[in-house]
Design a protein around this motif. Structure first.
Motif, PDB file in Angstrom:
ATOM      1  N   PRO A 156       0.816  -1.224   0.000  1.00  0.00           N
ATOM      2  CA  PRO A 156       0.000   0.000   0.000  1.00  0.00           C
ATOM      3  C   PRO A 156       0.849   1.274   0.000  1.00  0.00           C
ATOM      4  N   VAL A 157       1.972   1.254   0.727  1.00  0.00           N
ATOM      5  CA  VAL A 157       2.856   2.419   0.738  1.00  0.00           C
ATOM      6  C   VAL A 157       3.435   2.658  -0.654  1.00  0.00           C
ATOM      7  N   ALA A 158       3.861   1.590  -1.316  1.00  0.00           N
ATOM      8  CA  ALA A 158       4.406   1.717  -2.667  1.00  0.00           C
ATOM      9  C   ALA A 158       3.343   2.216  -3.639  1.00  0.00           C
ATOM     10  N   ALA A 159       2.107   1.767  -3.448  1.00  0.00           N
ATOM     11  CA  ALA A 159       1.011   2.240  -4.298  1.00  0.00           C
ATOM     12  C   ALA A 159       0.754   3.732  -4.073  1.00  0.00           C
ATOM     13  N   LEU A 160       0.864   4.163  -2.815  1.00  0.00           N
ATOM     14  CA  LEU A 160       0.681   5.586  -2.503  1.00  0.00           C
ATOM     15  C   LEU A 160       1.776   6.425  -3.158  1.00  0.00           C
ATOM     16  N   VAL A 161       3.005   5.923  -3.152  1.00  0.00           N
ATOM     17  CA  VAL A 161       4.099   6.614  -3.840  1.00  0.00           C
ATOM     18  C   VAL A 161       3.765   6.770  -5.322  1.00  0.00           C
ATOM     19  N   ALA A 162       3.267   5.706  -5.941  1.00  0.00           N
ATOM     20  CA  ALA A 162       2.894   5.767  -7.356  1.00  0.00           C
ATOM     21  C   ALA A 162       1.796   6.797  -7.599  1.00  0.00           C
ATOM     22  N   LEU A 163       0.803   6.851  -6.704  1.00  0.00           N
ATOM     23  CA  LEU A 163      -0.286   7.818  -6.853  1.00  0.00           C
ATOM     24  C   LEU A 163       0.221   9.248  -6.714  1.00  0.00           C
ATOM     25  N   TRP A 164       1.121   9.471  -5.750  1.00  0.00           N
ATOM     26  CA  TRP A 164       1.690  10.804  -5.580  1.00  0.00           C
ATOM     27  C   TRP A 164       2.447  11.232  -6.832  1.00  0.00           C
ATOM     28  N   LEU A 165       3.212  10.323  -7.400  1.00  0.00           N
ATOM     29  CA  LEU A 165       3.975  10.648  -8.607  1.00  0.00           C
ATOM     30  C   LEU A 165       3.047  10.866  -9.798  1.00  0.00           C
ATOM     31  N   ALA A 166       1.983  10.084  -9.880  1.00  0.00           N
ATOM     32  CA  ALA A 166       1.052  10.202 -10.996  1.00  0.00           C
ATOM     33  C   ALA A 166       0.185  11.450 -10.894  1.00  0.00           C
ATOM     34  N   ALA A 167       0.125  12.055  -9.710  1.00  0.00           N
ATOM     35  CA  ALA A 167      -0.728  13.221  -9.507  1.00  0.00           C
ATOM     36  C   ALA A 167      -0.212  14.445 -10.255  1.00  0.00           C
ATOM     37  N   ARG A 168       1.076  14.456 -10.579  1.00  0.00           N
ATOM     38  CA  ARG A 168       1.660  15.586 -11.308  1.00  0.00           C
ATOM     39  C   ARG A 168       2.034  15.139 -12.713  1.00  0.00           C
ATOM     40  N   ALA A 169       1.654  15.938 -13.698  1.00  0.00           N
ATOM     41  CA  ALA A 169       1.925  15.578 -15.092  1.00  0.00           C
ATOM     42  C   ALA A 169       3.415  15.386 -15.338  1.00  0.00           C
ATOM     43  N   GLN A 170       4.246  16.172 -14.635  1.00  0.00           N
ATOM     44  CA  GLN A 170       5.696  16.107 -14.856  1.00  0.00           C
ATOM     45  C   GLN A 170       6.313  14.805 -14.377  1.00  0.00           C
ATOM     46  N   THR A 171       5.616  14.094 -13.470  1.00  0.00           N
ATOM     47  CA  THR A 171       6.216  12.875 -12.909  1.00  0.00           C
ATOM     48  C   THR A 171       5.395  11.615 -13.198  1.00  0.00           C
ATOM     49  N   ARG A 172       4.475  11.686 -14.147  1.00  0.00           N
ATOM     50  CA  ARG A 172       3.675  10.493 -14.455  1.00  0.00           C
ATOM     51  C   ARG A 172       4.526   9.391 -15.068  1.00  0.00           C
ATOM     52  N   ALA A 173       5.508   9.763 -15.877  1.00  0.00           N
ATOM     53  CA  ALA A 173       6.410   8.756 -16.432  1.00  0.00           C
ATOM     54  C   ALA A 173       7.250   8.129 -15.328  1.00  0.00           C
ATOM     55  N   VAL A 174       7.580   8.921 -14.304  1.00  0.00           N
ATOM     56  CA  VAL A 174       8.344   8.402 -13.158  1.00  0.00           C
ATOM     57  C   VAL A 174       7.494   7.396 -12.385  1.00  0.00           C
ATOM     58  N   ALA A 175       6.188   7.662 -12.291  1.00  0.00           N
ATOM     59  CA  ALA A 175       5.288   6.729 -11.611  1.00  0.00           C
ATOM     60  C   ALA A 175       5.291   5.373 -12.301  1.00  0.00           C
ATOM     61  N   LEU A 176       5.283   5.369 -13.627  1.00  0.00           N
ATOM     62  CA  LEU A 176       5.331   4.107 -14.375  1.00  0.00           C
ATOM     63  C   LEU A 176       6.669   3.403 -14.152  1.00  0.00           C
ATOM     64  N   ALA A 177       7.750   4.176 -14.131  1.00  0.00           N
ATOM     65  CA  ALA A 177       9.072   3.584 -13.867  1.00  0.00           C
ATOM     66  C   ALA A 177       9.126   2.986 -12.471  1.00  0.00           C
ATOM     67  N   TRP A 178       8.509   3.672 -11.513  1.00  0.00           N
ATOM     68  CA  TRP A 178       8.473   3.178 -10.131  1.00  0.00           C
ATOM     69  C   TRP A 178       7.739   1.836 -10.061  1.00  0.00           C
ATOM     70  N   LEU A 179       6.591   1.739 -10.730  1.00  0.00           N
ATOM     71  CA  LEU A 179       5.837   0.498 -10.725  1.00  0.00           C
ATOM     72  C   LEU A 179       6.622  -0.627 -11.409  1.00  0.00           C
ATOM     73  N   ALA A 180       7.377  -0.287 -12.450  1.00  0.00           N
ATOM     74  CA  ALA A 180       8.191  -1.291 -13.139  1.00  0.00           C
ATOM     75  C   ALA A 180       9.301  -1.818 -12.232  1.00  0.00           C
ATOM     76  N   VAL A 181       9.980  -0.905 -11.540  1.00  0.00           N
ATOM     77  CA  VAL A 181      11.059  -1.306 -10.624  1.00  0.00           C
ATOM     78  C   VAL A 181      10.495  -2.126  -9.471  1.00  0.00           C
ATOM     79  N   LEU A 182       9.358  -1.695  -8.958  1.00  0.00           N
ATOM     80  CA  LEU A 182       8.706  -2.431  -7.876  1.00  0.00           C
ATOM     81  C   LEU A 182       8.359  -3.849  -8.333  1.00  0.00           C
ATOM     82  N   GLY A 183       7.803  -3.965  -9.524  1.00  0.00           N
ATOM     83  CA  GLY A 183       7.461  -5.283 -10.052  1.00  0.00           C
ATOM     84  C   GLY A 183       8.679  -6.170 -10.243  1.00  0.00           C
ATOM     85  N   LEU A 184       9.772  -5.601 -10.709  1.00  0.00           N
ATOM     86  CA  LEU A 184      10.997  -6.378 -10.888  1.00  0.00           C
ATOM     87  C   LEU A 184      11.546  -6.865  -9.555  1.00  0.00           C
ATOM     88  N   ASP A 185      11.524  -5.994  -8.558  1.00  0.00           N
ATOM     89  CA  ASP A 185      12.000  -6.357  -7.226  1.00  0.00           C
ATOM     90  C   ASP A 185      11.210  -7.550  -6.680  1.00  0.00           C
TER      91      ASP A 185
END
Length: 213
Positions: A20-49
């Motif tokens: 849930p904490v990792a999901a919240l990080v993704a939501l925070w990053l996705a909330a800003r247009a400038q960091t939406r690509a970072v949110a996708l990268a975060w989810l990818a890294v999380l999935g790989l881990d």
């Protein structure tokens, strides 16, 4: 520290808390247009881990594949996930502060993850080699993510509100146990086609098995 203290600490590394904490990080990053690509990268890294940890556990459960000469049945998921999530969260929480403060917050995240890794050995959930290798996986993914995206991380809330959000989020999940091992046992049985799965050898070193769920 008492065994109860170690258990309280190890709960901070459970997937019931960290996902849930990792999901919240993704939501925070996705909330800003400038960091939406970072949110996708975060989810990818999380999935790989998560995938790396799961692969090592399924390999042992299904086929008994481990590290010859070591008491190893799979990477510590608590440790790998903690070393990824807590430092990135620290960096994100201090994103509006000076660079020095952000560095300290990230370092505190790594420190908490290290304490959780030690707790996994202290509560006899993992052997030292499982915790160390799990930590190496988590650190590698965290450093790669922070090196590439660290300067672009920015929370939509100020640090104090980030902390409050985390406390509210963790209240219903802290102390709960995510059923990762039963899920992985079912997966190992399905992939291996066997009616049993491997568990940690007994004190005599002999292999042990359990019937598939």
């Amino acid at each position: 520290m008492t065994q109860l203290d170690w258990l309280r600490l190890t709960n901070l590394g459970d997937s019931a808390v960290l996902l849930p904490v990792a999901a919240l990080v993704a939501l925070w990053l996705a909330a800003r247009a400038q960091t939406r690509a970072v949110a996708l990268a975060w989810l990818a890294v999380l999935g790989l881990d998560i995938a790396v940890v799961a692969a090592t556990k399924v390999a042992y459960m299904g086929w008994g594949i481990g590290l010859p000469g070591f008491d190893f049945i799979g990477l510590s998921g608590h440790t790998a996930l903690s070393f990824l999530v807590w430092p990135v969260l620290g960096c994100l929480a201090a994103s509006r502060a000076r660079p020095g403060v952000r560095f300290v917050a990230t370092a505190l995240g790594f420190g908490l993850a290290l304490a959780i890794a030690i707790s996994r050995v202290a509560v006899h959930a993992h052997t030292p080699i499982e915790a160390v290798l799990g930590g190496m996986v988590g650190v590698s993914f965290a450093l790669a993510f922070l090196w590439r995206f660290g300067r672009r991380l920015q929370a939509p809330l100020r640090g104090v509100f980030v902390v409050i959000s985390l406390v509210v989020l963790m209240l219903p999940t802290y102390g709960e146990r995510f059923p990762s091992n039963p899920v992985l046992a079912r997966l190992a049985c399905a992939l291996s086609g066997r009616g049993h799965f491997q568990v940690r050898p007994g004190p005599d070193g002999q292999p042990r098995q359990r019937v598939c769920p």
